[in-house]
Motif scaffolding. Structure first.
Motif, PDB file in Angstrom:
ATOM      1  N   LEU A   8      -5.121  -2.258  -7.835  1.00 28.74           N
ATOM      2  CA  LEU A   8      -5.539  -2.062  -8.387  1.00 28.74           C
ATOM      3  C   LEU A   8      -6.334  -0.076  -8.606  1.00 28.74           C
ATOM      4  N   GLY A   9      -6.641   0.624  -8.820  1.00 29.32           N
ATOM      5  CA  GLY A   9      -6.246   1.880  -8.844  1.00 29.32           C
ATOM      6  C   GLY A   9      -7.334   2.608  -8.340  1.00 29.32           C
ATOM      7  N   THR A  10      -7.766   2.018  -7.153  1.00 31.90           N
ATOM      8  CA  THR A  10      -8.205   2.455  -6.044  1.00 31.90           C
ATOM      9  C   THR A  10      -7.700   2.780  -4.979  1.00 31.90           C
ATOM     10  N   HIS A  11      -8.489   4.567  -4.167  1.00 31.09           N
ATOM     11  CA  HIS A  11      -7.245   4.460  -2.612  1.00 31.09           C
ATOM     12  C   HIS A  11      -7.499   3.284  -2.424  1.00 31.09           C
ATOM     13  N   GLY A  12      -8.233   2.707  -1.884  1.00 31.10           N
ATOM     14  CA  GLY A  12      -7.898   1.247  -0.828  1.00 31.10           C
ATOM     15  C   GLY A  12      -7.655   0.365  -1.774  1.00 31.10           C
ATOM     16  N   HIS A  13      -7.202  -0.054  -2.584  1.00 29.82           N
ATOM     17  CA  HIS A  13      -6.344  -1.210  -2.812  1.00 29.82           C
ATOM     18  C   HIS A  13      -4.812  -0.310  -3.227  1.00 29.82           C
ATOM     19  N   THR A  14      -4.690   0.878  -3.332  1.00 30.84           N
ATOM     20  CA  THR A  14      -3.379   1.259  -3.230  1.00 30.84           C
ATOM     21  C   THR A  14      -2.258   1.756  -2.155  1.00 30.84           C
ATOM     22  N   TYR A  15      -3.454   2.531  -1.396  1.00 27.20           N
ATOM     23  CA  TYR A  15      -3.244   3.419  -0.201  1.00 27.20           C
ATOM     24  C   TYR A  15      -1.594   1.826   0.702  1.00 27.20           C
ATOM     25  N   PRO A  16      -2.581   0.976   0.915  1.00 27.76           N
ATOM     26  CA  PRO A  16      -2.020   0.290   2.182  1.00 27.76           C
ATOM     27  C   PRO A  16      -1.058  -0.752   1.813  1.00 27.76           C
ATOM     28  N   LEU A  17      -0.383  -0.485   0.429  1.00 22.56           N
ATOM     29  CA  LEU A  17       0.447  -1.333  -0.218  1.00 22.56           C
ATOM     30  C   LEU A  17       1.485  -0.027   0.183  1.00 22.56           C
ATOM     31  N   LEU A  18       1.323   1.305   0.272  1.00 24.36           N
ATOM     32  CA  LEU A  18       2.504   2.424   0.009  1.00 24.36           C
ATOM     33  C   LEU A  18       3.421   2.637   1.020  1.00 24.36           C
ATOM     34  N   PRO A  19       2.880   1.631   2.421  1.00 26.70           N
ATOM     35  CA  PRO A  19       3.958   1.900   3.864  1.00 26.70           C
ATOM     36  C   PRO A  19       5.580   1.231   3.110  1.00 26.70           C
ATOM     37  N   LEU A  20       5.061  -0.042   2.549  1.00 24.92           N
ATOM     38  CA  LEU A  20       5.806  -1.728   1.849  1.00 24.92           C
ATOM     39  C   LEU A  20       7.254  -0.849   1.076  1.00 24.92           C
ATOM     40  N   ALA A  21       6.166  -0.369   0.144  1.00 20.04           N
ATOM     41  CA  ALA A  21       6.703   0.838  -0.663  1.00 20.04           C
ATOM     42  C   ALA A  21       7.670   1.961  -1.060  1.00 20.04           C
ATOM     43  N   ALA A  22       7.513   2.679   0.832  1.00 25.13           N
ATOM     44  CA  ALA A  22       8.608   3.533   0.837  1.00 25.13           C
ATOM     45  C   ALA A  22       9.543   2.903   1.970  1.00 25.13           C
ATOM     46  N   ALA A  23       9.079   1.455   1.935  1.00 21.04           N
ATOM     47  CA  ALA A  23      10.255   0.848   3.057  1.00 21.04           C
ATOM     48  C   ALA A  23      11.118   0.396   2.048  1.00 21.04           C
ATOM     49  N   ALA A  24      10.579   0.012   0.791  1.00 24.16           N
ATOM     50  CA  ALA A  24      12.038   0.051   0.090  1.00 24.16           C
ATOM     51  C   ALA A  24      13.102   0.370  -0.508  1.00 24.16           C
ATOM     52  N   ARG A  25      11.923   1.296  -1.064  1.00 24.01           N
ATOM     53  CA  ARG A  25      13.075   2.600  -1.918  1.00 24.01           C
ATOM     54  C   ARG A  25      13.509   3.489  -0.087  1.00 24.01           C
TER      55      ARG A  25
END
Length: 484
Positions: A8-25
């Motif tokens: 969902l397009g809010t900080h609390g729902h987007t930011y928690p996923l970014l570390p795993l996305a960065a690991a995949a990247r």
């Protein structure tokens, strides 16, 4: 491999996923991130391909007003009538919009894996419809309350309208594996015992990892209190003012972060011990503070736990009550009930939480628990955890699709790793893989009870063409789905 993250397009729902996305990247995978259009710049700066899906929450409530009451204004509606809107917004309006926008994206991008944020039901429905392997990524404590269940009921009705068969039980993860970032000892017991739940350390993300200069220049002779009501309407200016007035009576310094939802100019003049900041890097600030006073949101609750800092919260809606309960359970803080936030109550509670060292000790104990979980950035769990989970590190998952050959599943110690999904004709091929210092994260529908847990020796593993994982090896977590 192509991985699509959806939140969902809010900080609390987007930011928690970014570390795993960065690991995949960082592992060389192609990452696409579907969320609100307001996060496009942040995502591009992280090297992700952003795709705008969904709608602003405010627009969702307007649509719900039209659906339920045939009006564009809440004027004249009773509190009981207004309470009917959230389940329509989050269980019908937004899931339908995201489903509609994500379907052509899935056809175009053709991801091998979808990582669905738990509240993004539309992404879960779209991935289920397309038959794409999916992991559900949590953002906080499980909240099986009346509102959550009413939202899931709406999602169930929407799925039926779309011709999507869902597995029995709750719809929170659509029957998919679940990545849980909430401290395990404080998670709901029933949720903690669910199958295919995997613990992952919450890693704070920030756009601008900078702390105000005056914070760094402090002598720390006085405690520093961090006051915030979050990034999405976690309270009112009146609540913020009451908290400021109470904290100003104590011998402390106060940093107030307004965020995008509050206009700090409405506060007027504040005492000299109080500093106002429109935005701060919470992740960078928390190690410097002695108490966090906040709205009870999951991001701030988990962030304070991770930093080992006591908390005073003002729960008001949604998961804030469950988070307040978790803080109380850990004896790492306290909360004030709705309607009970006034200057005197805030001052009394804050003074007690700062003076009594037991709250900080309890908070640090939760921080130690969090540190023991696997870190998606570096993945350096202690040796005992590596030994315990060596047999659970994934290699491959396979979905039966047209033109995709079916896979045979390896066995370790006589344990069969094949599982079939009646909904998706899913067959998994699971194996243990530890190539050098890195290994993959579990993404299968079911773990092979393999490796040490199945009694397999290093020789058994090598016979399967797999390197045994040394206890001291660092595990770089990355989602891996490979069609064999």
């Amino acid at each position: 491999m192509r991985v699509l993250f959806a939140s969902l397009g809010t900080h609390g729902h987007t930011y928690p996923l970014l570390p795993l996305a960065a690991a995949a990247r960082d592992a060389g995978h192609e990452v696409t991130f579907a969320t609100g259009e307001g996060f496009a710049e942040v995502l591009r700066a992280q090297g992700f391909d952003p795709i705008a899906t969904g709608m602003p929450v405010f627009d969702g409530f307007l649509a719900a007003l039209r659906i339920r009451f045939d009006t564009d204004s809440p004027d004249g509606l009773t509190p009981e009538q207004l309470s009917e809107l959230p389940q329509i917004v989050f269980g019908q309006v937004m899931p339908q919009r995201i489903f509609d926008r994500l379907q052509p994206v899935l056809d175009r991008v053709r991801p091998d894996l979808v990582v669905q944020e738990i509240s993004n039901y539309g992404a879960g429905l779209a991935a289920t419809k397309a038959g794409i392997p999916t992991i559900c990524h949590g953002v906080g404590r499980d909240t099986p309350d009346e509102l959550t269940r009413s939202i899931e009921d709406e999602v169930g009705r929407l799925a039926a309208q779309l011709g999507i068969d869902l597995p029995p039980g709750r719809i929170d993860a659509f029957g998919n594996p679940f990545l849980d970032i909430f401290p395990p000892s404080l998670q709901e017991p029933a949720f903690r015992s669910r199958p295919e739940r995997y613990e992952l350390r919450p890693v704070p993300f920030t756009e601008r990892p900078k702390v105000p200069d005056w914070v760094l220049a402090r002598t720390r002779s006085r405690p520093l209190v961090y006051l915030t009501l979050g990034t999405s309407s976690g309270g009112t200016v009146e609540v913020l003012r009451a908290a400021i007035d109470g904290l100003a009576t104590l011998d402390v310094d106060v940093l107030v972060a307004g965020g995008p939802s509050l206009d700090l100019a409405q506060l007027g003049e504040v005492p000299t011990s109080v500093r106002l900041e429109s935005w701060v890097s919470q992740a960078a600030l928390l190690p410097h503070v002695d108490l966090v006073v906040h709205h009870g949101g999951s991001g701030t609750t988990i962030g304070a736990f991770d930093a080992g800092v006591p908390q005073l919260s003002f729960p008001w809606a949604g998961d804030s009550f469950a988070n307040a309960q978790a803080v109380a359970q850990a004896e790492a803080g306290d909360h004030l009930p709705p309607g009970g936030v006034n200057a005197e109550a805030v001052a009394d509670a804050a003074k007690r939480l700062i003076a009594d060292e037991s709250y900080r000790t309890a908070a640090k104990a939760v921080a130690a628990e969090i540190a023991a979980d696997a870190d998606p950035r570096r993945g350096r769990p202690p040796a005992a955890r590596v030994r315990r989970t060596a047999g659970r590190l994934i290699a491959h998952g396979q979905w039966t699709r047209p033109g995709c050959p079916k896979a045979r599943s390896p066995s370790f110690g006589g344990t069969d790793a094949v599982w079939r999904s009646p909904q998706r004709s899913l067959r998994n091929r699971l194996a243990v893989r530890a190539a050098g210092p890195t290994a993959g994260l579990v993404v299968g529908r079911r773990l092979a009870t393999a490796g040490a847990e199945a009694g397999a020796t290093p020789r058994d593993l090598r016979a399967q063409g797999v390197e045994a994982l040394a206890p001291e090896a660092a595990i770089a977590l990355q989602p891996v789905v490979q069609f064999l």
